[in-house]
Design a protein around this motif. Sequence first.
Motif, PDB file in Angstrom:
ATOM      1  N   ALA A  75     -14.267 -46.567 -65.916  1.00 18.24           N
ATOM      2  CA  ALA A  75     -13.705 -46.631 -67.267  1.00 18.24           C
ATOM      3  C   ALA A  75     -14.786 -46.623 -68.351  1.00 18.24           C
ATOM      4  O   ALA A  75     -14.519 -46.207 -69.482  1.00 18.24           O
ATOM      5  CB  ALA A  75     -12.835 -47.874 -67.415  1.00 18.24           C
ATOM      6  N   THR A  76     -15.988 -47.057 -68.033  1.00 17.16           N
ATOM      7  CA  THR A  76     -17.063 -47.087 -69.025  1.00 17.16           C
ATOM      8  C   THR A  76     -17.838 -45.770 -69.114  1.00 17.16           C
ATOM      9  O   THR A  76     -18.571 -45.566 -70.074  1.00 17.16           O
ATOM     10  CB  THR A  76     -18.066 -48.212 -68.728  1.00 17.16           C
ATOM     11  N   LEU A  77     -17.677 -44.894 -68.145  1.00 20.98           N
ATOM     12  CA  LEU A  77     -18.472 -43.663 -68.110  1.00 20.98           C
ATOM     13  C   LEU A  77     -18.314 -42.782 -69.342  1.00 20.98           C
ATOM     14  O   LEU A  77     -19.324 -42.269 -69.861  1.00 20.98           O
ATOM     15  CB  LEU A  77     -18.169 -42.862 -66.853  1.00 20.98           C
ATOM     16  N   ILE A 110     -19.500 -61.042 -77.230  1.00 21.80           N
ATOM     17  CA  ILE A 110     -20.020 -59.675 -77.333  1.00 21.80           C
ATOM     18  C   ILE A 110     -18.861 -58.694 -77.146  1.00 21.80           C
ATOM     19  O   ILE A 110     -17.842 -59.053 -76.559  1.00 21.80           O
ATOM     20  CB  ILE A 110     -21.147 -59.395 -76.300  1.00 21.80           C
ATOM     21  N   PRO A 111     -18.999 -57.454 -77.614  1.00 23.41           N
ATOM     22  CA  PRO A 111     -17.917 -56.480 -77.437  1.00 23.41           C
ATOM     23  C   PRO A 111     -17.714 -56.134 -75.955  1.00 23.41           C
ATOM     24  O   PRO A 111     -18.674 -56.001 -75.204  1.00 23.41           O
ATOM     25  CB  PRO A 111     -18.400 -55.247 -78.195  1.00 23.41           C
ATOM     26  N   VAL A 112     -16.460 -55.976 -75.557  1.00 21.15           N
ATOM     27  CA  VAL A 112     -16.118 -55.647 -74.177  1.00 21.15           C
ATOM     28  C   VAL A 112     -15.451 -54.278 -74.142  1.00 21.15           C
ATOM     29  O   VAL A 112     -14.547 -54.001 -74.921  1.00 21.15           O
ATOM     30  CB  VAL A 112     -15.184 -56.726 -73.578  1.00 21.15           C
ATOM     31  N   ASP A 113     -15.909 -53.417 -73.229  1.00 19.11           N
ATOM     32  CA  ASP A 113     -15.377 -52.059 -73.104  1.00 19.11           C
ATOM     33  C   ASP A 113     -14.364 -51.917 -71.979  1.00 19.11           C
ATOM     34  O   ASP A 113     -13.501 -51.046 -72.035  1.00 19.11           O
ATOM     35  CB  ASP A 113     -16.533 -51.076 -72.891  1.00 19.11           C
ATOM     36  N   ALA A 114     -14.499 -52.723 -70.939  1.00 19.16           N
ATOM     37  CA  ALA A 114     -13.557 -52.660 -69.814  1.00 19.16           C
ATOM     38  C   ALA A 114     -13.290 -54.074 -69.316  1.00 19.16           C
ATOM     39  O   ALA A 114     -14.191 -54.911 -69.276  1.00 19.16           O
ATOM     40  CB  ALA A 114     -14.119 -51.804 -68.684  1.00 19.16           C
ATOM     41  N   LYS A 115     -12.038 -54.318 -68.965  1.00 19.35           N
ATOM     42  CA  LYS A 115     -11.638 -55.634 -68.454  1.00 19.35           C
ATOM     43  C   LYS A 115     -11.149 -55.482 -67.024  1.00 19.35           C
ATOM     44  O   LYS A 115     -10.295 -54.641 -66.751  1.00 19.35           O
ATOM     45  CB  LYS A 115     -10.530 -56.221 -69.327  1.00 19.35           C
TER      46      LYS A 115
END
Length: 148
Positions: free
Chosen positions: A139-141, A117-122
């Motif tokens: 970071a996702t906000l 699945i797509p990842v927005d923050a690691k």
Amino acid sequence: MSLKPFSRARAVHLMLVYTGGCNGCDIEIVNCVLSPKFDIEQYKVFLTWNPREADVLVVTGPVTKLNEKPLKEIYESIPNPKAVIAAGSCALMGGVYKNIHGDIPSEEIMGPVENIIPVDAKVPGCAVRPEDILSGVVATLPKLLEAD
């Protein structure tokens, strides 16, 4: 302003999904909620177990063959806009669960989360530090608040 952005500007709901591994990262993430030292609820970040209530999906562990389909289903159940955080070395690159030659996928490990699945923050670490989990949420906000 509609209700969803208004609510998201005031609270974020995380859903934790374990896809295999040792549970070390899960313990640290729950520590963020339960520990008086970190207490992310004071920042209006709440843990939920219902994908329909979630804004951010936090995935720990390498994605095993058994958990690949359920992870995709949970991801699809979360309303848009949604964000995904891959937390820990196993979620980022398979960690110690990679096969002996180090290449993923293997027979049972389907790969790091971003292959599924797509990842927005690691959030790296083994296990992840609570401070880094908070940084990942922050970071996702922008992605969550830009919608509507």
